[in-house]
Design an enzyme around this catalytic site. Structure first.
Site, short mmCIF file in Angstrom:
data_model
loop_
_atom_site.label_atom_id
_atom_site.label_comp_id
_atom_site.label_asym_id
_atom_site.label_seq_id
_atom_site.Cartn_x
_atom_site.Cartn_y
_atom_site.Cartn_z
N ASP A 61 0.87 -1.28 -0.01
CA ASP A 61 0.16 0.01 -0.07
C ASP A 61 0.88 1.12 0.07
O ASP A 61 1.54 1.55 0.81
CB ASP A 61 -0.81 0.02 1.35
CG ASP A 61 -1.58 1.10 1.42
OD1 ASP A 61 -1.68 2.02 0.62
OD2 ASP A 61 -2.59 1.43 2.42
N ASN A 104 -0.09 4.55 -0.75
CA ASN A 104 -0.66 5.46 -0.16
C ASN A 104 -0.54 6.83 -0.99
O ASN A 104 -0.35 7.79 -0.77
CB ASN A 104 -0.26 5.83 1.27
CG ASN A 104 -1.36 5.61 2.12
OD1 ASN A 104 -2.43 5.09 1.98
ND2 ASN A 104 -0.94 5.57 3.69
N HIS A 146 -9.65 -1.49 1.90
CA HIS A 146 -8.68 -1.85 0.72
C HIS A 146 -9.22 -3.07 -0.14
O HIS A 146 -9.96 -3.95 0.75
CB HIS A 146 -7.41 -2.07 1.30
CG HIS A 146 -6.49 -0.58 1.55
ND1 HIS A 146 -5.82 -0.03 0.55
CD2 HIS A 146 -6.56 -0.08 2.43
CE1 HIS A 146 -5.19 0.98 1.23
NE2 HIS A 146 -5.58 0.74 2.47
#
Length: 139
Positions: free
Chosen positions: A30, A32, A128
């Site tokens: 992830d 971001n 997610h």
């Protein structure tokens, strides 16, 4: 944000070191960060928000263009509205108003091994969704 940028600097150096090893890597995380406008539903409204700031996107440009990694998903799936994260506010999930924050970044010699990629949304596990990649690797 200051800590995020410090981490990004340190992590980029680590990724450069991995490239010097002359081995193949698939790095799943992830991140971001949304790299391109296609990776974020409301990109215009989020240009000044963490996750889509010019400095963050430039970091991914460096990772891809200078260091040589590739976004495995976008090699095989160039379609819009492909997101891996949705806010818990409003009806983001139901309306597919999301961000593609999760990546499987690969070294370039693996590019021909990428067979398919999609976002698994049949079940919801969290905010997610898994990015599913299929590779055909010759060992």
């Amino acid at each position: 944000l200051k800590k995020k940028y410090k981490f990004m600097d340190l992590f980029l150096e680590h990724l450069r070191e991995l490239r010097r090893k002359r081995r193949s890597f698939i790095i799943c995380a992830d991140w971001n960060i949304c790299h391109k406008e296609i990776d974020l539903k409301n990109w215009r409204a989020n240009r000044k928000h963490s996750g889509f700031l010019p400095e963050e996107r430039a970091w991914l440009d460096t990772l891809y263009d200078e260091v040589g990694y590739q976004d495995s998903f976008r090699l095989v799936n160039k379609g819009p509205d492909q997101y891996t994260w949705w806010s818990n506010r409003g009806q983001a999930w139901a309306n597919n108003v999301g961000w593609r924050l999760d990546y499987q970044v690969i070294t370039p010699e693996l590019a021909d091994s990428v067979m398919s990629g999609y976002i698994y949304k049949e079940e919801r596990f969290s905010d997610h969704a898994p990015q599913i990649m299929e590779f055909e690797l010759v060992l």
